[in-house]
Scaffold this active site. Structure first.
Site, mmCIF file in Angstrom:
data_model
loop_
_atom_site.group_PDB
_atom_site.id
_atom_site.type_symbol
_atom_site.label_atom_id
_atom_site.label_comp_id
_atom_site.label_asym_id
_atom_site.label_seq_id
_atom_site.Cartn_x
_atom_site.Cartn_y
_atom_site.Cartn_z
ATOM 1 N N LYS A 190 3.496 -2.567 -3.008
ATOM 2 C CA LYS A 190 3.564 -4.038 -3.053
ATOM 3 C C LYS A 190 5.016 -4.503 -3.142
ATOM 4 O O LYS A 190 5.368 -5.563 -2.627
ATOM 5 C CB LYS A 190 2.761 -4.542 -4.243
ATOM 6 C CG LYS A 190 1.243 -4.348 -4.079
ATOM 7 C CD LYS A 190 0.496 -4.963 -5.236
ATOM 8 C CE LYS A 190 -0.816 -4.297 -5.547
ATOM 9 N NZ LYS A 190 -1.909 -4.554 -4.647
ATOM 10 N N GLU A 201 4.464 -10.988 -11.793
ATOM 11 C CA GLU A 201 4.226 -12.099 -10.896
ATOM 12 C C GLU A 201 3.692 -13.265 -11.713
ATOM 13 O O GLU A 201 3.038 -13.045 -12.743
ATOM 14 C CB GLU A 201 3.104 -11.689 -9.922
ATOM 15 C CG GLU A 201 3.483 -11.725 -8.483
ATOM 16 C CD GLU A 201 2.381 -11.181 -7.578
ATOM 17 O OE1 GLU A 201 2.724 -10.447 -6.668
ATOM 18 O OE2 GLU A 201 1.196 -11.500 -7.800
ATOM 19 N N HIS A 233 -11.520 -8.144 -10.327
ATOM 20 C CA HIS A 233 -10.547 -8.285 -9.234
ATOM 21 C C HIS A 233 -10.991 -7.545 -7.976
ATOM 22 O O HIS A 233 -10.176 -7.170 -7.137
ATOM 23 C CB HIS A 233 -9.159 -7.763 -9.637
ATOM 24 C CG HIS A 233 -8.541 -8.505 -10.780
ATOM 25 N ND1 HIS A 233 -8.347 -9.849 -10.783
ATOM 26 C CD2 HIS A 233 -8.081 -8.067 -11.977
ATOM 27 C CE1 HIS A 233 -7.796 -10.218 -11.918
ATOM 28 N NE2 HIS A 233 -7.636 -9.155 -12.665
ATOM 29 N N ARG A 260 -5.390 -0.883 7.049
ATOM 30 C CA ARG A 260 -6.570 -0.102 7.469
ATOM 31 C C ARG A 260 -7.684 -1.056 7.901
ATOM 32 O O ARG A 260 -7.532 -2.269 7.796
ATOM 33 C CB ARG A 260 -7.065 0.705 6.281
ATOM 34 C CG ARG A 260 -7.290 -0.213 5.085
ATOM 35 C CD ARG A 260 -8.010 0.432 3.938
ATOM 36 N NE ARG A 260 -7.748 -0.237 2.683
ATOM 37 C CZ ARG A 260 -8.367 -1.307 2.235
ATOM 38 N NH1 ARG A 260 -9.287 -1.907 2.954
ATOM 39 N NH2 ARG A 260 -8.062 -1.836 1.048
HETATM 40 P P1 ADP Z 1 -5.371 -4.736 -5.294
HETATM 41 O O1 ADP Z 1 -4.437 -4.118 -4.307
HETATM 42 O O2 ADP Z 1 -5.534 -3.940 -6.545
HETATM 43 O O3 ADP Z 1 -6.671 -5.160 -4.678
HETATM 44 P P2 ADP Z 1 -4.284 -7.425 -5.034
HETATM 45 O O4 ADP Z 1 -2.850 -7.720 -5.136
HETATM 46 O O5 ADP Z 1 -4.865 -7.402 -3.651
HETATM 47 O O6 ADP Z 1 -4.612 -6.050 -5.792
HETATM 48 O O7 ADP Z 1 -5.114 -8.460 -5.913
HETATM 49 C C1 ADP Z 1 -6.495 -8.342 -6.123
HETATM 50 C C2 ADP Z 1 -7.014 -9.602 -6.775
HETATM 51 O O8 ADP Z 1 -6.356 -9.835 -8.028
HETATM 52 C C3 ADP Z 1 -6.769 -10.872 -5.979
HETATM 53 O O9 ADP Z 1 -7.772 -11.090 -5.019
HETATM 54 C C4 ADP Z 1 -6.806 -11.921 -7.073
HETATM 55 O O10 ADP Z 1 -8.128 -12.204 -7.456
HETATM 56 C C5 ADP Z 1 -6.135 -11.223 -8.238
HETATM 57 N N1 ADP Z 1 -4.674 -11.509 -8.258
HETATM 58 C C6 ADP Z 1 -3.682 -10.743 -7.730
HETATM 59 N N2 ADP Z 1 -2.473 -11.312 -7.934
HETATM 60 C C7 ADP Z 1 -2.685 -12.452 -8.600
HETATM 61 C C8 ADP Z 1 -1.827 -13.503 -9.123
HETATM 62 N N3 ADP Z 1 -0.509 -13.454 -8.992
HETATM 63 N N4 ADP Z 1 -2.420 -14.543 -9.760
HETATM 64 C C9 ADP Z 1 -3.761 -14.586 -9.923
HETATM 65 N N5 ADP Z 1 -4.615 -13.639 -9.476
HETATM 66 C C10 ADP Z 1 -4.091 -12.585 -8.822
#
Ligand code: ADP
Length: 491
Positions: free
Chosen positions: A115, A199, A234, A291
Site C-alpha cells: 500500500k 491514515e 472490513h 488480480r
Molecule cells: P485490505 O487490503 O485489507 O482489504 P483496504 O485498504 O482495501 O484493506 O480496506 C478494506 C476496508 O477497510 C475498506 O473497504 C474500508 O471499509 C476500510 N478502510 C480502509 N481504509 C480506511 C480509512 N482510511 N478510513 C475508513 N475506513 C477504511
C-alpha cells in the site's frame, strides 16, 4: 497458448476453467489432499495432487505448482484470487520458467502489493488520497505526532495488508501504543512484513472500486464501478454494480483516475482500483488489487463481458479490441457472498457437511459455486460456498429477484450468510441506497433473523397442523365409507 494450469480451488477454479473450455483450450487442476473429490478436479481435463490439506503445503507451494506445469507442458498459470495471485515473487518465478503468468507483470504487482509503494507510485498524478503518511512508522512518539497533525480518529494499516487484516482504529492518543503493537504483530504474523502506516480514518465511507482492463500495448479502459460497502470485519459480503449514488459525471472522474493509477505502474491485465468515498462524494485512492476480483461477476452481468476471457487474451499478448466508448451498462447486478458462517454468532466459520444443497435457478440468476450436496466444507480454506448473483433491469428488480433467489437457496448442515443477505436486502437503508461501510455495526440485529426464523417455524408448524387436520378428516370419512371389500368380508 493451448493449456492453462489453474492454481486455485473452489468456485473460482471452476469459473476460470469454464472459460478455458469455452475458448477451446485445455485446463489443468491442482488440488490438495482435502480437495480430492472437488468439482474443479472433476471438471479439469487433467489434474494433479500437489500436497497435504494446509495451503502452505499445497495451494501456496509455488515451486511444486511450477514443476507440475512444466511436467504437463502447460503454457500458462491462472492464479485466481487469494493464494499466490498477488505474490510478485511467484509471478517472477513463473515468467523465469518460461510460463505465462495470467496477471500483471511482477513489477506492477510488487508496487501495488504494498500500500505504501502504491501511494508513492500514484503521487505523480493528481489522484486524491486519504490524508496520511506514505512511509512506514515504528516509533510511537512519531506516530502520535503524525496522528495529531492528521487529527483523530486515525487508522493504523499494514502496508502489506489484505482481507482487512492488520488494521486498527485509534480514537485517542492513549490507545496508540497498544493498537500499534497489535497492528504490527498482526501484520508480521499474516504477511511476514510488520510495516504499518497511518491514515485518516474516514468515519462514514463507502467503498467504491473501478474495474480496470489494460493490455500489454498501453491501452487501458475501465468497466465501471462496483459498490462494496456492505462488509463485516472490513471484508465485503454484498457487492453491486452500478453504485446507486454515482452520477455519470462522477463515474467518468473516478474511471479516469483509476486508469491513471493503472498507467502509473505500466499495468497490464485485469485490475481493481479501490476508492473510499465520503458523505460529500469526495473519493480517495485506497489501493489496487492486481488480480481477478471475487466480485467480478456483477461487472460481467451489466456489461456482458467475459472478464476471464479478456484476461487470458491479454496474457496471450492480444491487443484490446474494445474501446472505452464500446462499453455500456445494462441494468443492475447484485452479488451476495454465501459463506459457511454463522450470522447469529459473529460470523464465525461454520464447518460441516452440506446435508442439503439446492441452488436457485431462473432468469437473471447466476450461482458461482464449488460444492454439491453431501460435500463438506474443509476447515483449511476460506469458507465461501458460493456467490449468488442476480441481474435486473432496475436496482429494485434486482433486489426483488435476490430476495426470491435467497429464499429458494436451500442449504442444511452448516450455517450460512443467506439469512444475513435477506436482512440486508429487506433493510430500508440498503433499499434506499443510503448506507456506508458501517452497515453491519449500525443496523445489523441478529435478533431480527432469529425472530424471522421463529415466525417461519410457527407458520410451518401451523401449516403442518392444518394438513394433519385435513388428512385426519379424510381418514374419518374413509373409515365411514362402506366398501365392496367390507361387504364381501361380511358375506
Ligand atoms: P485490505 O487490503 O485489507 O482489504 P483496504 O485498504 O482495501 O484493506 O480496506 C478494506 C476496508 O477497510 C475498506 O473497504 C474500508 O471499509 C476500510 N478502510 C480502509 N481504509 C480506511 C480509512 N482510511 N478510513 C475508513 N475506513 C477504511
Amino acid at each position: 497458448m493451448k493449456k492453462i494450469l489453474v492454481a486455485n480451488r473452489g468456485e473460482i477454479a471452476l469459473r476460470i476453467m469454464r472459460t478455458i473450455r469455452k475458448m477451446g483450450l485445455r485446463s489443468v487442476a491442482v488440488f490438495s489432499q482435502a480437495d480430492r473429490d472437488s468439482l474443479h478436479v472433476r471438471f479439469a481435463d487433467e489434474s494433479v495432487c500437489i500436497g497435504p490439506a494446509p495451503s502452505s503445503q499445497s495451494y501456496l507451494n509455488g515451486e511444486q505448482i511450477i514443476k507440475v506445469c512444466k511436467g504437463l507442458g502447460a503454457d500458462a498459470i491462472h492464479p485466481g484470487y487469494g493464494f499466490l495471485s498477488e505474490n510478485a515473487v511467484f509471478a517472477q518465478q513463473v515468467e523465469d520458467a518460461g510460463i505465462t503468468f495470467i496477471g500483471p507483470g511482477s513489477e506492477a504487482m510488487r508496487i501495488m502489493g504494498s500500500k505504501l509503494a502504491a501511494k508513492k507510485s500514484v503521487k505523480k498524478y493528481d489522484i486524491p488520497m486519504v490524508p496520511g503518511i506514505d512511509h512506514a512508522v515504528t516509533d510511537v512518539v512519531h506516530a502520535k505526532q503524525i496522528a495529531d497533525e492528521i487529527g483523530y480518529p486515525i487508522l493504523i494499516k499494514a502496508s502489506a495488508g489484505g482481507g482487512g487484516k492488520g488494521m486498527r482504529v485509534v480514537h485517542h492518543p492513549d490507545a496508540m501504543l497498544e493498537q500499534m503493537e497489535r497492528a504490527i504483530g498482526e501484520a508480521t504474523s499474516s504477511f511476514a512484513d510488520g510495516s504499518v502506516f497511518i491514515e485518516k480514518y474516514i468515519s462514514s465511507p463507502r467503498h467504491v472500486e473501478v474495474q480496470i482492463i489494460a493490455d500489454k500495448h498501453g491501452n487501458v479502459i475501465h468497466a465501471f464501478e462496483r459498490e462494496c460497502s456492505v462488509q463485516r470485519r472490513h471484508q465485503k459480503v454484498v457487492e453491486e454494480s452500478p453504485s446507486s449514488i454515482i452520477t455519470p459525471e462522477l463515474r467518468k472522474r473516478m474511471g479516469d483516475a483509476a486508469v491513471l493509477v493503472a498507467k502509473s505502474c505500466n499495468y497490464s491485465s485485469l485490475g481493481t482500483v479501490e476508492f473510499l468515498m465520503d458523505e460529500k462524494l469526495n473519493f480517495y485512492f485506497l489501493e489496487m488489487n492486481t488480480r481477478l476480483q471475487v466480485e467480478h461477476p456483477v461487472t460481467e452481468m451489466i456489461t456482458g463481458l467475459d472478464l476471464v476471457e479478456i484476461q487470458i487474451r491479454i496474457a496471450m499478448g492480444e491487443p484490446l479490441i474494445l474501446k472505452q466508448e464500446d462499453l455500456s451498462m445494462n441494468g443492475h447486478a447484485i452479488e451476495l457472498r454465501v459463506y459457511a458462517e454463522d450470522p447469529l454468532n459473529n460470523f464465525l466459520p461454520s464447518i460441516g457437511v452440506l446435508t442439503r444443497y439446492e441452488k436457485p435457478e431462473g432468469e437473471g440468476i447466476r450461482v458461482d459455486d464449488g460444492y454439491e450436496q453431501n460435500m463438506s466444507i474443509p476447515i483449511y480454506y476460506d469458507p465461501m460456498i458460493a456467490k449468488l448473483v442476480v441481474h435486473g433491469t432496475t436496482r429494485a428488480e434486482a433486489i426483488r429477484r435476490m430476495i426470491l433467489a435467497v429464499r429458494s437457496y436451500k442449504i442444511d448442515g452448516v450455517k450460512t450468510t443467506l439469512p444475513f443477505g435477506t436482512f440486508v436486502f429487506e433493510h430500508e437503508a440498503f433499499v434506499s441506497g443510503n448506507f456506508d461501510t458501517h452497515f453491519v455495526p449500525k443496523y445489523y440485529l441478529p435478533e431480527k433473523i432469529l425472530e424471522k426464523q421463529k415466525a417461519n417455524a410457527e407458520v410451518a408448524a401451523l401449516l403442518a397442523l392444518k394438513i394433519w387436520k385435513k388428512n385426519s378428516q379424510l381418514l374419518k370419512v374413509v373409515a365411514h365409507q362402506s366398501t365392496n371389500w367390507k361387504r364381501r368380508l361380511s358375506n
